[in-house]
Design a protein around this motif. Sequence first.
Motif, mmCIF file in Angstrom:
data_model
loop_
_atom_site.group_PDB
_atom_site.id
_atom_site.type_symbol
_atom_site.label_atom_id
_atom_site.label_comp_id
_atom_site.label_asym_id
_atom_site.label_seq_id
_atom_site.Cartn_x
_atom_site.Cartn_y
_atom_site.Cartn_z
ATOM 1 N N ARG A 195 0.814 -1.355 0.047
ATOM 2 C CA ARG A 195 -0.098 0.097 -0.102
ATOM 3 C C ARG A 195 0.800 1.360 0.116
ATOM 4 N N PHE A 215 0.715 3.960 -3.019
ATOM 5 C CA PHE A 215 0.496 5.197 -2.684
ATOM 6 C C PHE A 215 1.473 6.230 -3.113
ATOM 7 N N THR A 220 1.119 8.904 -6.513
ATOM 8 C CA THR A 220 1.282 10.188 -6.348
ATOM 9 C C THR A 220 2.454 10.941 -6.898
ATOM 10 N N PRO A 253 -4.369 10.731 2.310
ATOM 11 C CA PRO A 253 -4.748 9.720 1.401
ATOM 12 C C PRO A 253 -5.315 10.199 0.119
ATOM 13 N N VAL A 262 -3.649 10.761 -3.498
ATOM 14 C CA VAL A 262 -3.512 9.858 -4.541
ATOM 15 C C VAL A 262 -4.362 10.147 -5.627
#
Length: 121
Positions: free
Chosen positions: A8, A12, A16, A97, A100
């Motif tokens: 994860r 991520f 990004t 988050p 993202v």
Amino acid sequence: MISSAAFRRFAFAFGTTFGFLYVIAVARDLELFTVFPSLGIVLAGTQHTNSVTDPAMGFLAPAMYWYGWAATAALGAFTFGVVAALLPGRWTRYFWPGLVWLFPALSMIACVYLTLPWFRL
């Protein structure tokens, strides 16, 4: 096998940074390679047609830079993703988050702005 938390963090960071690095690659004309599909040639680095052959050749053998831009951004984003996957989870839990989706959305707007001169009639 890597844990799902590390994956994860990798996803991520990759998600990004890819868009951000892609905008930099387009703006600064940074390609890992340049493709001339009509000639079947792939050359390392940024190669403009007039730097490879005479300027009239640009009409006959157009270069495709998109592959090089995408490869440059993917390599940089992969590096950021691996570093993020190796970081302890407590260092990365404070990142929002929403980045993202925010970074790619802003990158698309920047890419539209950077490519406007190509589409002016």
